[in-house]
Every structure is written in structure tokens, then in C-alpha cells.
Design a protein around this motif. Structure first.
Motif: not given
Length: 274
Positions: A166-191
């Protein structure tokens, strides 16, 4: 609580809304004999303030400081895992009232997302954003956009959508959860982070604080390199000030509540770890 307070505050710093509200209140007071003198003084003040922020483009000056904080990077010189685009381009009212997908002032976010999806078919391109309204109204920008792109034949296999934030903070946190779930090997790389240039400082600070390693890719610049004085466009001056205040107040509130890594986030070395 933070979400409720932030949405309430955004109404109070909406200069176009407050300008109209003040004029309406003062006009009503003008019709009452006992408050007529106060109303006249108030109208003089509001008129003078409106002319002042028009002749001296305060909003443009404040906006330009935000929009020039980050330069657009040359991505051929950098490695990145994928791209993430922030919502804010679609008009919820048009969809809820008429079922139409209407793109507003931040259309370049969507154009850039489509371009990235086409240029980098092997990289995930993530769109994040539900509904930023204070009350639930059955709208999610990510869902609407995904359906529209699918029906239009523009959706590609490397596009993904996060539909709850619903806001920028949730954009960051919820999207990061999604990345860790679907592409954990990419989570620490630059986006690559795609959003409007004026919103980029706050977005970068929030994403860094949440644990992202981002490459800012600002789009949708409203201001030009030249700032002209003595403009007579009062409406534009009021709207420009409102846009700038929203971001500066947002930066301050997010920093005070620990949601950004700095009050005015700036560039880092490309690919630097958080």
C-alpha cells in the motif's frame, strides 16, 4: 498506525485541496457580518501566498532538488539481477467508476517496465503495488495492470506482480519477500529500481533499509534544467508545491520512523552492498 497517520498527513499537505478548502471556508465567513473582516484578511493572505509561490516557483525548486539527486545509470556497464517498478501510474477512480484503465502522469514508469521486459527477457521484471487508499475499495494496481497487459498481448513471461503493498515501505518489504521466495539466489544482487525521479530519494532510502541492493533508475521528471520566475500559472504553482511537500514530508517521516537509511538518500557506488 503509521499507515493511517501517513495517509491523513498527505491530505493535510495537499496544497490544491487545502487551497480550495480555505477559499470555501473564507467565502462562507464572508457572508457572516461578525466574521467578514477576518474573512477579508484571510482572502488577502491566501491570494498573496498563491501569487508568491507562483512568481517564486518554490515547488519547482524543491522538486528539482529531488529529481536531480540521482542520475540515470548506464546499465550496459553494470550487472543486475532484475528490475522492480513501483506502482502509481494508473488512475484508480477511472477503473472503479468505469472499468477503464487510465494512465496518469507517471506513465513513464510503465513504458520503462515494458522496455526492460523486452530488452532483458532472461531477467525478472517485478511490478509492485496494490492500493494506497486509506480504506479498502477492491482495487489493486498490480492486478489491474497484469490483466490489462495480458488482454493486450503485452505481458511477457518475465513479468511478475506483487499486488498487496500500500505504500513505499510495503513495496520494499513485500517485494523482497517475493524475491526470497521465488529467486533466493538473486536477493542480494543489485536490482534496478524504477520510479519517478521526484520519488526516487525516498524509494531508494526505503529499499536500502529493507535490505535491497538497488540501482536507481529515475524516470518521469517534471522539472527542467531552467527555472523561470514570474510565471502566472497559479494552479501549476500550487500543484507543484503539493508534489514537492509530499516527498519532503515523506522523507522526514520515514527517516524519523526508521524506514529509510538516511534523511536525504544519495548515490552509492554501483553494485555496492548494503
Amino acid at each position: 498506525m503509521f499507515y493511517f497517520l501517513s495517509k491523513t498527513l498527505s491530505v493535510l499537505i495537499n496544497t490544491a485541496f487545502m487551497h480550495g478548502l480555505l477559499l470555501a471556508i473564507l467565502f462562507c465567513l464572508l457572508t457572516i457580518k461578525r466574521t467578514r473582516r477576518f474573512a477579508i484578511r484571510g482572502l488577502v493572505f491566501v491570494t498573496g501566498f498563491s501569487l508568491l509561490i507562483t512568481v517564486i516557483p518554490v515547488g519547482t525548486i524543491l522538486s528539482r532538488a529531488l529529481e536531480t539527486r540521482f542520475d540515470k545509470p548506464v546499465l550496459t556497464e553494470q550487472e543486475f539481477a532484475g528490475a522492480i517498478t513501483l506502482a502509481g501510474s494508473l488512475d484508480p477512480s477511472s477503473y472503479l467508476k468505469r472499468g477503464e484503465v487510465h494512465v496518469g502522469a507517471s506513465a513513464d514508469r510503465l513504458f520503462t517496465m515494458l522496455r526492460f521486459a523486452s530488452l532483458y527477457p532472461d531477467k525478472p521484471v517485478l511490478f509492485t503495488g496494490g492500493d494506497g487508499n486509506l480504506t479498502e475499495r477492491g482495487f489493486s494496481e498490480a492486478v489491474v495492470l497484469e490483466n490489462w497487459l495480458d488482454e493486450s498481448g503485452l505481458k511477457t513471461s518475465n513479468m511478475y506482480f506483487e499486488e498487496k503493498s500500500r505504500n513505499t515501505h510495503e513495496n520494499a518489504t513485500k517485494s523482497l519477500e517475493m524475491v526470497y521466495r521465488d529467486w533466493p539466489e538473486l536477493a542480494k544482487k543489485p536490482w534496478v529500481l524504477i520510479t519517478s525521479a521526484q520519488h526516487m530519494p525516498r524509494a531508494v532510502g526505503v529499499f536500502r533499509q529493507a535490505g535491497w541492493n538497488v540501482i536507481p533508475y529515475p524516470v518521469d521528471r517534471f522539472t527542467s534544467d531552467d527555472i523561470h520566475l514570474a510565471s502566472l500559472n497559479v494552479s501549476d504553482g500550487i500543484k507543484s508545491l503539493g508534489r514537492a511537500l509530499r516527498e519532503w514530508v515523506g522523507l522526514t517521516a520515514y527517516y524519523w520512523t526508521g524506514r529509510t537509511d538516511a534523511w536525504f538518500p544519495g548515490p552509492q557506488n554501483p553494485g555496492a552492498e548494503n
